[in-house]
Design a protein around this motif. Sequence first.
Motif, PDB file in Angstrom:
ATOM      1  N   GLY A   1       0.854  -1.103  -0.087  1.00  0.00           N
ATOM      2  CA  GLY A   1       0.011   0.124  -0.090  1.00  0.00           C
ATOM      3  C   GLY A   1       0.667   1.111   0.001  1.00  0.00           C
ATOM      4  N   ASN A   2       0.331   2.319   0.401  1.00  0.00           N
ATOM      5  CA  ASN A   2       0.935   3.579   0.465  1.00  0.00           C
ATOM      6  C   ASN A   2       1.623   3.819   1.876  1.00  0.00           C
ATOM      7  N   THR A   3       2.728   3.628   1.863  1.00  0.00           N
ATOM      8  CA  THR A   3       3.486   3.677   3.161  1.00  0.00           C
ATOM      9  C   THR A   3       4.051   5.005   3.570  1.00  0.00           C
ATOM     10  N   SER A   4       3.564   6.016   3.121  1.00  0.00           N
ATOM     11  CA  SER A   4       3.673   7.465   3.418  1.00  0.00           C
ATOM     12  C   SER A   4       5.418   7.457   2.859  1.00  0.00           C
ATOM     13  N   SER A   5       6.093   8.102   3.975  1.00  0.00           N
ATOM     14  CA  SER A   5       7.614   8.535   3.817  1.00  0.00           C
ATOM     15  C   SER A   5       8.347   7.533   3.664  1.00  0.00           C
ATOM     16  N   ALA A   6       8.010   6.025   4.040  1.00  0.00           N
ATOM     17  CA  ALA A   6       8.752   4.783   3.684  1.00  0.00           C
ATOM     18  C   ALA A   6       8.777   4.288   2.581  1.00  0.00           C
ATOM     19  N   SER A   7       7.747   4.645   1.659  1.00  0.00           N
ATOM     20  CA  SER A   7       7.535   4.017   0.216  1.00  0.00           C
ATOM     21  C   SER A   7       8.859   3.954  -0.479  1.00  0.00           C
ATOM     22  N   ILE A   8       9.626   5.019  -0.639  1.00  0.00           N
ATOM     23  CA  ILE A   8      10.766   4.877  -1.339  1.00  0.00           C
ATOM     24  C   ILE A   8      11.707   4.074  -1.101  1.00  0.00           C
ATOM     25  N   PRO A   9      12.134   4.122   0.476  1.00  0.00           N
ATOM     26  CA  PRO A   9      13.134   2.935   0.883  1.00  0.00           C
ATOM     27  C   PRO A   9      12.607   1.671   0.690  1.00  0.00           C
ATOM     28  N   LEU A  10      11.059   1.480   0.766  1.00  0.00           N
ATOM     29  CA  LEU A  10      10.821   0.159   0.740  1.00  0.00           C
ATOM     30  C   LEU A  10      10.970  -0.454  -0.649  1.00  0.00           C
ATOM     31  N   LEU A  11      10.642   0.575  -1.455  1.00  0.00           N
ATOM     32  CA  LEU A  11      10.962   0.144  -3.068  1.00  0.00           C
ATOM     33  C   LEU A  11      12.455  -0.513  -3.236  1.00  0.00           C
ATOM     34  N   MET A  12      13.287   0.368  -2.571  1.00  0.00           N
ATOM     35  CA  MET A  12      14.604  -0.297  -2.768  1.00  0.00           C
ATOM     36  C   MET A  12      15.071  -1.712  -2.179  1.00  0.00           C
ATOM     37  N   CYS A  13      14.378  -2.051  -1.077  1.00  0.00           N
ATOM     38  CA  CYS A  13      14.573  -3.179  -0.282  1.00  0.00           C
ATOM     39  C   CYS A  13      13.711  -4.373  -0.767  1.00  0.00           C
ATOM     40  N   ASP A  14      12.554  -4.033  -1.354  1.00  0.00           N
ATOM     41  CA  ASP A  14      11.705  -5.099  -1.825  1.00  0.00           C
ATOM     42  C   ASP A  14      10.770  -4.451  -3.219  1.00  0.00           C
ATOM     43  N   SER A  15      11.607  -4.755  -4.437  1.00  0.00           N
ATOM     44  CA  SER A  15      10.962  -4.434  -5.698  1.00  0.00           C
ATOM     45  C   SER A  15      11.980  -5.036  -6.865  1.00  0.00           C
ATOM     46  N   GLU A  16      11.370  -4.642  -8.072  1.00  0.00           N
ATOM     47  CA  GLU A  16      12.444  -5.184  -9.106  1.00  0.00           C
ATOM     48  C   GLU A  16      13.739  -4.550  -9.131  1.00  0.00           C
ATOM     49  N   CYS A  17      14.064  -3.581  -8.554  1.00  0.00           N
ATOM     50  CA  CYS A  17      15.245  -2.941  -8.525  1.00  0.00           C
ATOM     51  C   CYS A  17      16.177  -3.460  -7.167  1.00  0.00           C
ATOM     52  N   THR A  18      15.510  -4.410  -6.320  1.00  0.00           N
ATOM     53  CA  THR A  18      16.207  -4.731  -5.130  1.00  0.00           C
ATOM     54  C   THR A  18      17.623  -5.410  -5.626  1.00  0.00           C
ATOM     55  N   GLU A  19      17.734  -6.366  -6.202  1.00  0.00           N
ATOM     56  CA  GLU A  19      18.642  -6.950  -6.540  1.00  0.00           C
ATOM     57  C   GLU A  19      19.966  -6.365  -7.447  1.00  0.00           C
ATOM     58  N   SER A  20      19.447  -5.484  -8.336  1.00  0.00           N
ATOM     59  CA  SER A  20      20.497  -4.388  -8.954  1.00  0.00           C
ATOM     60  C   SER A  20      21.351  -3.700  -7.814  1.00  0.00           C
ATOM     61  N   LEU A  21      20.323  -3.038  -7.163  1.00  0.00           N
ATOM     62  CA  LEU A  21      20.819  -2.170  -5.841  1.00  0.00           C
ATOM     63  C   LEU A  21      21.865  -2.963  -5.046  1.00  0.00           C
ATOM     64  N   GLN A  22      21.738  -4.414  -4.795  1.00  0.00           N
ATOM     65  CA  GLN A  22      22.502  -5.032  -3.892  1.00  0.00           C
ATOM     66  C   GLN A  22      23.838  -5.197  -4.814  1.00  0.00           C
ATOM     67  N   THR A  23      23.950  -5.646  -6.224  1.00  0.00           N
ATOM     68  CA  THR A  23      25.020  -6.170  -6.987  1.00  0.00           C
ATOM     69  C   THR A  23      25.618  -5.160  -7.696  1.00  0.00           C
ATOM     70  N   LYS A  24      25.243  -4.010  -8.157  1.00  0.00           N
ATOM     71  CA  LYS A  24      25.581  -2.995  -9.095  1.00  0.00           C
ATOM     72  C   LYS A  24      25.806  -1.732  -8.700  1.00  0.00           C
ATOM     73  N   THR A  25      26.425  -0.848  -9.467  1.00  0.00           N
ATOM     74  CA  THR A  25      26.230   0.679  -9.373  1.00  0.00           C
ATOM     75  C   THR A  25      24.968   1.187  -9.977  1.00  0.00           C
ATOM     76  N   ASN A  26      24.305   1.887  -9.473  1.00  0.00           N
ATOM     77  CA  ASN A  26      22.963   2.646  -9.856  1.00  0.00           C
ATOM     78  C   ASN A  26      22.958   3.998  -9.735  1.00  0.00           C
ATOM     79  N   LEU A  27      22.558   4.651 -10.807  1.00  0.00           N
ATOM     80  CA  LEU A  27      22.056   6.162 -10.861  1.00  0.00           C
ATOM     81  C   LEU A  27      20.491   6.159 -10.616  1.00  0.00           C
ATOM     82  N   LEU A  28      20.197   6.606  -9.295  1.00  0.00           N
ATOM     83  CA  LEU A  28      18.803   6.858  -8.859  1.00  0.00           C
ATOM     84  C   LEU A  28      18.160   8.058  -9.002  1.00  0.00           C
ATOM     85  N   SER A  29      16.972   8.005  -9.367  1.00  0.00           N
ATOM     86  CA  SER A  29      16.215   9.125  -9.065  1.00  0.00           C
ATOM     87  C   SER A  29      15.099   8.874  -8.219  1.00  0.00           C
ATOM     88  N   MET A  30      14.889   9.785  -7.157  1.00  0.00           N
ATOM     89  CA  MET A  30      13.725   9.347  -6.241  1.00  0.00           C
ATOM     90  C   MET A  30      12.644  10.736  -6.022  1.00  0.00           C
TER      91      MET A  30
END
Length: 307
Positions: free
Chosen positions: A252-281
């Motif tokens: 759901g909508n987790t207010s201010s935590a929604s962006i870091p929750l994307l980082m920890c559990d979404s399609e981008c998580t494995e990439s963030l864990q293993t690669k260099t990434n340029l991010l826009s938030m």
Amino acid sequence: MNRMIVSGARITGVACAVPVNVVANADERSAKMVGVKERRHADEHSGLLTLAEHASHRLLREMGWPSADAIVFVTQTSPRRMPSISCELQNSLGFPTSTPAFDLNMACSGYTYGLWVAASLRLPRVLLIVGDTISQFLDPADASTYPIFGDAVSATAIEHVGGNARIEFIGGTDGSGSESLHCGNAQPLHMDGPAVFQFALSTVPGLIEKTTMNGFVDWLLLHQANKTMLDHITKKSKIAPERVPSNIARYGNTSSASIPLLMCDSECTESLQTKTNLLSMCGFGAGLSWGGILTETKPMPCSVVEV
């Protein structure tokens, strides 16, 4: 929108804590429109401080940090008016009494503002805590809010590493829309959905343009407000949909935590864990307020713990 740049600062790890209590969205029509199939609601065993403690312990363990040089806690749902919940967290984590700790009162744009403020401290290690237990302010009879919002708290490690590291921030405020999304004393959360929707469509595309280097980013992380809204915003942006992750169906909508929750559990998580990434938030919501971050991350820990 003015661009503020903090040179030498980098996000080096993220951990999120969510309540184990899953609340399913029984309204199929609402679930389809807003994209929320289920969300997490806190109880007496998973309040704001408890969630912050679990996220912090997970992050500190993964980073190998015994403590941090400062704590910044961004929330609008602290259980007490005073003291600041950051002070309680400093004590519960066992950080030295020399640790500065303070709160920021921000909602859906809070993660981006928190990153900017924490990075601007220019300390070696800052622990940024961002999140809300907004379910305590929901009216179960309100179909515009109850099926949408969930609870979560995040912990982010910000290090001043020098070199080419940098965190760029752009923000803005329109207080004339403050009544569109508000919560008074002893009153449930009120949201004027159409007004917030219009605000997002008129403001966020410009914010995306300024924080994506004309589309050249690996991931665009949008505040998970509403699936229909996010679909419209994504179409207006220059970013391919596969580079705009989403987890609103699960949390759901987790207010201010929604962006870091994307980082920890979404399609981008494995990439963030293993690669260099340029991010826009891009965070946007109550205030009305909006904030954008452009930054590069190196491989780092990103995880979620249930409480």
